[in-house]
Design an enzyme around this catalytic site. Sequence first.
Site, short mmCIF file in Angstrom:
data_model
loop_
_atom_site.label_atom_id
_atom_site.label_comp_id
_atom_site.label_asym_id
_atom_site.label_seq_id
_atom_site.Cartn_x
_atom_site.Cartn_y
_atom_site.Cartn_z
CE LYS A 1 -3.88 2.12 2.58
NZ LYS A 1 -4.86 1.66 3.68
CB SER B 1 -8.08 3.85 2.70
OG SER B 1 -7.55 3.13 3.46
CB SER C 1 -8.70 1.17 5.49
OG SER C 1 -9.42 2.38 5.20
N1 GLN Z 1 -13.31 4.77 5.88
C1 GLN Z 1 -12.68 5.12 7.40
C2 GLN Z 1 -12.12 6.49 7.12
O1 GLN Z 1 -12.41 7.06 6.08
C3 GLN Z 1 -11.45 4.25 7.70
C4 GLN Z 1 -10.25 4.55 6.73
C5 GLN Z 1 -9.20 3.51 7.45
O2 GLN Z 1 -9.42 2.51 8.08
N2 GLN Z 1 -8.08 3.88 6.99
O3 GLN Z 1 -11.42 7.08 8.20
#
Ligand code: GLN
Length: 468
Positions: A67, A142, A166
């Site tokens: 990532k 994400s 995410s």
């Molecule tokens: N969707 C959540 C956010 O936007 C979690 C994102 C994540 O776990 N990095 O914060």
Amino acid sequence: MELYELGIKAAQEGLAKGEFTSTDLVNSIIARYRDRNAAVGAYVTFDEEQALALAAENPKSVPIAIKDLINVRGQPCTCGSKILLGYRSTYDATVVRNLKANGFIPCGRVNMDEFAMGSSTENSALCVTRNPYDLERVPGGSSGGSAAAVGGDMCIAALGTDTGGSIRQPASFCNCVGVKPSYGRVSRYGVTAFASSLDQVGPMTKSVEDSAILLKALAGHDEMDGTTPKDPVPDYAAGLEGASLKGVRLGLPKEYFEVKGIDSEVRRITEESVKKCEAAGAELVEVSLPHTEHAMAVYYIVAPAEASANLARFDGVRYGHRSAAAKDVYSLYAKSRAEGFGPEVKRRIIIGTFVLSSGYQDAYYTKALKVRTLIKRDFDEAFKKCDALLTPCAPTPAFRLGEVQDPLTMYLNDLFTIPASLAGICAASVPAGFTREGGLPVGVQFICDGFREDRLLKVCKAFEEVAR
Ligand code: GLN
């Protein structure tokens, strides 16, 4: 079968038997990348030369997609943001060093929502990533690039990060196994920080066994990250031997099943999963996590608060984008940030700065921390009655690109994943079925107590067998 279709276990076996080399694996992934990336957009950059050089040096190693917020020396690390375009990492994150020490090599960088803020990867400033099961749909986020690469057979396995869901939500959207380890299980040194009290790196793989192998390689104490305890890391893969649901007390948190907005197919697949576990010998226990309804509110105070502090370092001076329009130091900071950050990141910085500002800190941030403790205690109580929890992972299957415009609706994607993040315990998403129309993958979530990844993976493995 093409080599890029293999998972970690099969790749390791083939390497051990001398059926192919790491170079063959990397070449196969490169061919697949050239063939598919224009359509899927899983990767943001792919340094073929570096991947081949690492493979030649380590002929028995398995390539892993990374990532784009994890530092790999000499590689770009853009975090899906324009503000880091042009930046190259000067060192390897601990997880990358651990990979290399355990028979893996980094291979390609995969897309993500800018600074890991989002649930669809649409917040990436770099490229569009599509769901390999339906190119009109999002891969989740994400870690959407990681999920699309694993689910679309564009890598053997990938690393993702999970702050509020995410790893788990994109895994559910793309038919992967995704594990969010307990807070502290895996070092965050060299992983660009979003919300430091929540962020964790974890495996995204084609099977539970692969996640067990990869997690073992990643986990453990790191002098550079004070949250990582010295406790030994169990051999998770060996622990899967004979995994069974027989006698496992499986908790069903009633608050999760009462949520109104769950898609009917997600509900059907989750309920069928419960029945399959019961048929395989699990003992179902209804449990209550009464503070669940406050988890979203707590998360959207704590995570932006920490993000606003963590992102202060991107100022046009030390990393990446520097505004050409600046006239003095103040306008250098302001313009570089205004030009470099996208709208969701700015929104979070504004929320975070607000909830930490004097006069509001006690009403929001300090209050949120208190409720966070109550959420953790709910889980402590639940785990007195059960060994693991089974819940829906995401409220819907993958939605269409552009379909969710409103930030609050987007935030609701993590309704079921955020509580375990706030509690710092471990959780995973495992493929559970496909929607009747459209054949979209749907995963279910298992949650175990902190540092019980051994138990979590066993339950996931046993479920994987009955879910087929
Ligand atoms: N969707 C959540 C956010 O936007 C979690 C994102 C994540 O776990 N990095 O914060």
